[in-house]
Design a protein around this motif. Structure first.
Motif, PDB file in Angstrom:
ATOM      1  N   LYS A   1      51.924  29.774  22.907  1.00 32.63           N
ATOM      2  CA  LYS A   1      52.995  29.633  23.886  1.00 32.63           C
ATOM      3  C   LYS A   1      53.125  28.181  24.320  1.00 32.63           C
ATOM      4  CE  LYS A   1      54.647  31.480  28.294  1.00 32.63           C
ATOM      5  NZ  LYS A   1      54.339  32.397  29.420  1.00 32.63           N
ATOM      6  N   THR A   2      51.965  27.522  24.570  1.00 28.99           N
ATOM      7  CA  THR A   2      51.985  26.116  24.991  1.00 28.99           C
ATOM      8  C   THR A   2      52.582  25.237  23.909  1.00 28.99           C
ATOM      9  OG1 THR A   2      50.026  26.454  26.366  1.00 28.99           O
ATOM     10  CG2 THR A   2      50.571  24.184  25.767  1.00 28.99           C
ATOM     11  N   SER A   3      52.176  25.462  22.631  1.00 26.66           N
ATOM     12  CA  SER A   3      52.700  24.668  21.524  1.00 26.66           C
ATOM     13  C   SER A   3      54.211  24.839  21.409  1.00 26.66           C
ATOM     14  CB  SER A   3      52.029  25.084  20.213  1.00 26.66           C
ATOM     15  OG  SER A   3      50.644  24.850  20.274  1.00 26.66           O
ATOM     16  N   LYS A   4      54.666  26.076  21.598  1.00 32.47           N
ATOM     17  CA  LYS A   4      56.098  26.345  21.510  1.00 32.47           C
ATOM     18  C   LYS A   4      56.847  25.644  22.627  1.00 32.47           C
ATOM     19  CE  LYS A   4      59.380  30.162  21.041  1.00 32.47           C
ATOM     20  NZ  LYS A   4      59.531  31.640  21.023  1.00 32.47           N
ATOM     21  N   GLU A   5      56.275  25.688  23.851  1.00 29.36           N
ATOM     22  CA  GLU A   5      56.916  25.031  24.983  1.00 29.36           C
ATOM     23  C   GLU A   5      56.979  23.531  24.773  1.00 29.36           C
ATOM     24  OE1 GLU A   5      54.606  26.301  28.265  1.00 29.36           O
ATOM     25  OE2 GLU A   5      55.684  28.203  28.518  1.00 29.36           O
ATOM     26  N   VAL A   6      55.890  22.946  24.236  1.00 30.15           N
ATOM     27  CA  VAL A   6      55.873  21.501  23.974  1.00 30.15           C
ATOM     28  C   VAL A   6      56.927  21.133  22.949  1.00 30.15           C
ATOM     29  CG1 VAL A   6      54.537  19.614  22.978  1.00 30.15           C
ATOM     30  CG2 VAL A   6      53.470  21.151  24.621  1.00 30.15           C
ATOM     31  N   ALA A   7      57.019  21.945  21.878  1.00 29.93           N
ATOM     32  CA  ALA A   7      58.005  21.671  20.838  1.00 29.93           C
ATOM     33  C   ALA A   7      59.420  21.732  21.398  1.00 29.93           C
ATOM     34  CB  ALA A   7      57.846  22.666  19.684  1.00 29.93           C
ATOM     35  N   ASN A   8      59.689  22.766  22.208  1.00 36.63           N
ATOM     36  CA  ASN A   8      61.009  22.896  22.821  1.00 36.63           C
ATOM     37  C   ASN A   8      61.298  21.733  23.751  1.00 36.63           C
ATOM     38  OD1 ASN A   8      61.490  25.261  21.479  1.00 36.63           O
ATOM     39  ND2 ASN A   8      60.795  26.579  23.136  1.00 36.63           N
ATOM     40  N   SER A   9      60.252  21.331  24.500  1.00 28.93           N
ATOM     41  CA  SER A   9      60.410  20.219  25.433  1.00 28.93           C
ATOM     42  C   SER A   9      60.739  18.936  24.689  1.00 28.93           C
ATOM     43  CB  SER A   9      59.126  20.042  26.263  1.00 28.93           C
ATOM     44  OG  SER A   9      59.228  18.906  27.092  1.00 28.93           O
ATOM     45  N   MET A  10      60.053  18.685  23.562  1.00 23.66           N
ATOM     46  CA  MET A  10      60.291  17.475  22.784  1.00 23.66           C
ATOM     47  C   MET A  10      61.712  17.443  22.236  1.00 23.66           C
ATOM     48  SD  MET A  10      57.960  15.239  22.719  1.00 23.66           S
ATOM     49  CE  MET A  10      58.548  14.338  21.289  1.00 23.66           C
ATOM     50  N   SER A  11      62.246  18.601  21.847  1.00 24.76           N
ATOM     51  CA  SER A  11      63.554  18.623  21.201  1.00 24.76           C
ATOM     52  C   SER A  11      64.701  18.527  22.202  1.00 24.76           C
ATOM     53  CB  SER A  11      63.694  19.908  20.373  1.00 24.76           C
ATOM     54  OG  SER A  11      63.632  21.037  21.213  1.00 24.76           O
ATOM     55  N   THR A  12      64.450  18.747  23.492  1.00 22.67           N
ATOM     56  CA  THR A  12      65.524  18.762  24.487  1.00 22.67           C
ATOM     57  C   THR A  12      65.231  17.862  25.676  1.00 22.67           C
ATOM     58  OG1 THR A  12      64.539  20.675  25.594  1.00 22.67           O
ATOM     59  CG2 THR A  12      66.142  21.130  23.869  1.00 22.67           C
ATOM     60  N   SER A  13      64.196  17.026  25.585  1.00 24.73           N
ATOM     61  CA  SER A  13      63.760  16.285  26.762  1.00 24.73           C
ATOM     62  C   SER A  13      64.557  15.004  27.017  1.00 24.73           C
ATOM     63  CB  SER A  13      62.274  15.934  26.648  1.00 24.73           C
ATOM     64  OG  SER A  13      62.074  15.091  25.533  1.00 24.73           O
ATOM     65  N   PHE A  14      65.323  14.515  26.012  1.00 21.05           N
ATOM     66  CA  PHE A  14      66.074  13.276  26.204  1.00 21.05           C
ATOM     67  C   PHE A  14      67.301  13.507  27.084  1.00 21.05           C
ATOM     68  CE2 PHE A  14      64.986  10.215  22.469  1.00 21.05           C
ATOM     69  CZ  PHE A  14      63.652  10.301  22.805  1.00 21.05           C
ATOM     70  N   GLN A  15      67.508  12.596  28.003  1.00 22.58           N
ATOM     71  CA  GLN A  15      68.761  12.562  28.749  1.00 22.58           C
ATOM     72  C   GLN A  15      69.735  11.652  28.014  1.00 22.58           C
ATOM     73  OE1 GLN A  15      68.675  11.896  33.010  1.00 22.58           O
ATOM     74  NE2 GLN A  15      70.378  10.444  32.857  1.00 22.58           N
ATOM     75  N   LYS A  16      71.022  11.925  28.137  1.00 19.73           N
ATOM     76  CA  LYS A  16      72.019  11.033  27.557  1.00 19.73           C
ATOM     77  C   LYS A  16      71.850   9.640  28.159  1.00 19.73           C
ATOM     78  CE  LYS A  16      75.613  14.506  26.717  1.00 19.73           C
ATOM     79  NZ  LYS A  16      76.998  14.915  27.041  1.00 19.73           N
ATOM     80  N   PRO A  17      71.785   8.603  27.328  1.00 22.00           N
ATOM     81  CA  PRO A  17      71.599   7.261  27.877  1.00 22.00           C
ATOM     82  C   PRO A  17      72.833   6.731  28.600  1.00 22.00           C
ATOM     83  CG  PRO A  17      71.900   7.153  25.509  1.00 22.00           C
ATOM     84  CD  PRO A  17      71.779   8.610  25.861  1.00 22.00           C
ATOM     85  N   VAL A  18      74.004   7.274  28.274  1.00 20.51           N
ATOM     86  CA  VAL A  18      75.245   6.858  28.941  1.00 20.51           C
ATOM     87  C   VAL A  18      76.284   7.959  28.727  1.00 20.51           C
ATOM     88  CG1 VAL A  18      76.267   5.653  26.955  1.00 20.51           C
ATOM     89  CG2 VAL A  18      76.807   4.883  29.280  1.00 20.51           C
TER      90      VAL A  18
END
Length: 237
Positions: free
Chosen positions: A91-108
């Motif tokens: 579960k933790t690995s899955k959450e980390v993977a999901n977090s990595m794929s969606t963690s960026f905010q639009k820079p502008v």
């Protein structure tokens, strides 16, 4: 005299021989019957003893099943804990993977005017073909530029072909590059920044894409290790 005795014996056998043989046969039958009876008795006793042992073992087994040993309980607990731990890790690995794929905010805020391309594309500004190893995001002059994720400012470059440039090391194998900024940046080299914090504004400092048809823009790139990768893996416009 001997001859007379012999004649008497022969005469006796002739007259009583049948009964003698019958008696011998009866003795043999009786002996066999006695031996058989004794053998059956021994087998019966052995069978009863065996049944008693099996009944005793069955009672002990039933008692053990009713009251399992602490070792058995511990084994079950260890097995249960192992499964729980494995599920938690997955579960933790899955959450980390999901977090990595969606963690960026639009820079502008803006739209993609030119996408990532490792193949050479034509540039009006220079009249040449070359790759575009990032996004050119069309936006308004002076628009705020945000850190895509928490990290440390690795460089603030003021003299590149892509203009004023900030590089942020996110300390997870990824770095982000923000180019064509106004010289009045909001951060310094070595500074820690938070996701979404303003690091500068869109400017007109680029030389390489100053005369593209889409006009004002932010050039945004992502480094994974030492290789540029498609920002589309981390942000969506």
């Amino acid at each position: 005299m001997d001859k007379k005795f012999s004649n008497k014996a022969i005469n006796f056998l002739k007259k009583e021989g049948f009964y003698v043989i019958l008696f011998i046969c009866l003795c043999i039958v009786a002996t066999v019957a006695l031996l058989t009876a004794k053998n059956n008795k021994d087998q019966s006793a052995q069978l009863q003893k065996s049944n008693a042992i099996e009944q005793k073992q069955a009672k002990q087994t039933a008692k053990t099943d009713k009251n399992p040993s602490s070792t058995y309980d511990n084994a079950l607990q260890v097995k249960k804990n192992s499964r729980t731990s494995a599920n938690a890790e997955q579960k933790t690995s899955k959450e980390v993977a999901n977090s990595m794929s969606t963690s960026f905010q639009k820079p502008v805020e803006g739209i993609i005017a030119r996408g990532f391309s490792e193949d050479p594309v034509y540039w009006n500004s220079t009249g040449t073909y070359r790759p575009n190893l990032g996004y050119d995001i069309q936006t308004d002059l002076g628009k705020p530029v945000f850190a895509a994720m928490d990290g440390k400012v690795e460089e603030v470059n003021t003299a590149t072909q892509d203009g004023v440039e900030i590089i942020i090391d996110h300390q997870n194998g990824l770095k982000t590059v923000y180019s064509n900024l106004d010289p009045n940046v909001k951060v310094n080299k070595g500074q820690m920044v938070k996701k979404g914090s303003v690091i500068g504004i869109v400017g007109k400092s680029t030389l390489r894409s100053a005369y593209e048809k889409y006009g004002n823009h932010l050039h945004f790139a992502v480094l994974k290790g030492k290789e540029f990768v498609d920002p589309g893996k981390y942000i969506k416009y």
